[in-house]
Write a protein that holds these residues in place. Structure first.
Motif, PDB file in Angstrom:
ATOM      1  N   SER A 149      27.114  -3.235  -7.673  1.00 36.93           N
ATOM      2  CA  SER A 149      25.663  -3.384  -7.532  1.00 36.93           C
ATOM      3  C   SER A 149      24.918  -2.335  -8.345  1.00 36.93           C
ATOM      4  CB  SER A 149      25.254  -3.270  -6.062  1.00 36.93           C
ATOM      5  OG  SER A 149      25.884  -4.264  -5.297  1.00 36.93           O
ATOM      6  N   ALA A 150      25.373  -1.085  -8.280  1.00 33.42           N
ATOM      7  CA  ALA A 150      24.728  -0.016  -9.047  1.00 33.42           C
ATOM      8  C   ALA A 150      24.941  -0.218 -10.542  1.00 33.42           C
ATOM      9  CB  ALA A 150      25.262   1.338  -8.603  1.00 33.42           C
ATOM     10  N   SER A 151      26.076  -0.796 -10.925  1.00 31.40           N
ATOM     11  CA  SER A 151      26.353  -1.058 -12.336  1.00 31.40           C
ATOM     12  C   SER A 151      25.381  -2.055 -12.933  1.00 31.40           C
ATOM     13  CB  SER A 151      27.779  -1.579 -12.512  1.00 31.40           C
ATOM     14  OG  SER A 151      28.703  -0.579 -12.223  1.00 31.40           O
ATOM     15  N   LEU A 152      24.868  -2.952 -12.102  1.00 33.78           N
ATOM     16  CA  LEU A 152      23.866  -3.885 -12.603  1.00 33.78           C
ATOM     17  C   LEU A 152      22.677  -3.133 -13.198  1.00 33.78           C
ATOM     18  CD1 LEU A 152      23.743  -6.579  -9.750  1.00 33.78           C
ATOM     19  CD2 LEU A 152      24.731  -6.844 -12.037  1.00 33.78           C
ATOM     20  N   VAL A 153      22.255  -2.084 -12.535  1.00 29.49           N
ATOM     21  CA  VAL A 153      21.101  -1.304 -12.989  1.00 29.49           C
ATOM     22  C   VAL A 153      21.505  -0.361 -14.119  1.00 29.49           C
ATOM     23  CG1 VAL A 153      19.355   0.393 -12.303  1.00 29.49           C
ATOM     24  CG2 VAL A 153      19.980  -1.461 -10.744  1.00 29.49           C
ATOM     25  N   VAL A 154      22.584   0.373 -13.908  1.00 35.83           N
ATOM     26  CA  VAL A 154      22.976   1.423 -14.847  1.00 35.83           C
ATOM     27  C   VAL A 154      23.512   0.846 -16.153  1.00 35.83           C
ATOM     28  CG1 VAL A 154      24.531   3.377 -15.192  1.00 35.83           C
ATOM     29  CG2 VAL A 154      23.428   3.055 -12.987  1.00 35.83           C
ATOM     30  N   ASP A 155      24.414  -0.126 -16.058  1.00 30.74           N
ATOM     31  CA  ASP A 155      25.114  -0.618 -17.242  1.00 30.74           C
ATOM     32  C   ASP A 155      24.493  -1.876 -17.851  1.00 30.74           C
ATOM     33  OD1 ASP A 155      26.972   1.437 -16.912  1.00 30.74           O
ATOM     34  OD2 ASP A 155      28.256   0.200 -15.633  1.00 30.74           O
TER      35      ASP A 155
ATOM     36  N   GLU B  64      15.129  -6.547  -9.445  1.00 30.44           N
ATOM     37  CA  GLU B  64      15.966  -7.711  -9.753  1.00 30.44           C
ATOM     38  C   GLU B  64      17.362  -7.563  -9.153  1.00 30.44           C
ATOM     39  OE1 GLU B  64      14.338  -9.022 -14.180  1.00 30.44           O
ATOM     40  OE2 GLU B  64      15.878  -7.470 -13.998  1.00 30.44           O
ATOM     41  N   ALA B  65      17.940  -6.401  -9.333  1.00 32.76           N
ATOM     42  CA  ALA B  65      19.304  -6.176  -8.836  1.00 32.76           C
ATOM     43  C   ALA B  65      19.342  -6.210  -7.314  1.00 32.76           C
ATOM     44  CB  ALA B  65      19.836  -4.845  -9.350  1.00 32.76           C
TER      45      ALA B  65
ATOM     46  N   GLU C  43      15.863  -2.297  -1.754  1.00 35.42           N
ATOM     47  CA  GLU C  43      15.721  -1.571  -3.010  1.00 35.42           C
ATOM     48  C   GLU C  43      16.060  -0.087  -2.866  1.00 35.42           C
ATOM     49  OE1 GLU C  43      12.263  -1.082  -6.391  1.00 35.42           O
ATOM     50  OE2 GLU C  43      12.208  -2.815  -5.051  1.00 35.42           O
ATOM     51  N   ASN C  44      15.666   0.522  -1.751  1.00 36.55           N
ATOM     52  CA  ASN C  44      15.973   1.942  -1.536  1.00 36.55           C
ATOM     53  C   ASN C  44      17.480   2.185  -1.400  1.00 36.55           C
ATOM     54  OD1 ASN C  44      13.296   2.682  -1.646  1.00 36.55           O
ATOM     55  ND2 ASN C  44      13.001   2.496   0.564  1.00 36.55           N
ATOM     56  N   THR C  45      18.170   1.258  -0.779  1.00 36.35           N
ATOM     57  CA  THR C  45      19.621   1.372  -0.643  1.00 36.35           C
ATOM     58  C   THR C  45      20.269   1.329  -2.019  1.00 36.35           C
ATOM     59  OG1 THR C  45      19.525   0.263   1.506  1.00 36.35           O
ATOM     60  CG2 THR C  45      21.669   0.331   0.407  1.00 36.35           C
ATOM     61  N   LEU C  46      19.843   0.375  -2.835  1.00 39.93           N
ATOM     62  CA  LEU C  46      20.390   0.267  -4.190  1.00 39.93           C
ATOM     63  C   LEU C  46      20.054   1.509  -5.011  1.00 39.93           C
ATOM     64  CD1 LEU C  46      21.901  -1.432  -6.267  1.00 39.93           C
ATOM     65  CD2 LEU C  46      19.721  -2.477  -6.878  1.00 39.93           C
TER      66      LEU C  46
END
Length: 102
Positions: free
Chosen positions: A16-22, A29-30, A38-41
């Motif tokens: 899930s974090a890779s969606l944003v970072v990579d 969106e992620a 959103e805060n959890t992500l």
């Protein structure tokens, strides 16, 4: 009615974090795509970036390298405790042995 607390695997958090970072997704969106707040992500993204920067988190690690580091640190801590116990036991046995030979 209160929503039941969900738990997520480290792999899910990493992906899930890779969606944003990579992959360049926005946080909004992620978070919608993986159905988390959103805060959890955002917290997972910060943790992933910190782990990639080389710091070991206090919570369960997301990256395989940091997971391995945490496993090894736990093993070192256990071995240190065992070593301390063995030192104390040896000292106790040696003192008993000295008393019995006098």
């Amino acid at each position: 009615m209160k929503r039941q607390r969900r738990s997520f695997s480290p792999e899910f958090k990493h992906d899930s974090a890779s969606l944003v970072v990579d992959q360049g997704y926005s946080m909004t969106e992620a978070s919608r795509a993986v159905d988390v707040h959103e805060n959890t992500l955002r917290k997972w993204v910060r943790q992933l970036e910190a782990e990639r920067g080389g710091s070991t988190p206090k919570s369960k690690a997301l990256t395989p390298e940091q997971q391995r580091i945490q496993e090894l640190e736990a093993r070192v801590n256990r071995l240190e405790r065992e070593k301390t116990i063995l030192k104390k036991a040896t000292a106790l046995l040696m003192s008993d042995d000295l008393k019995s030979t006098r």
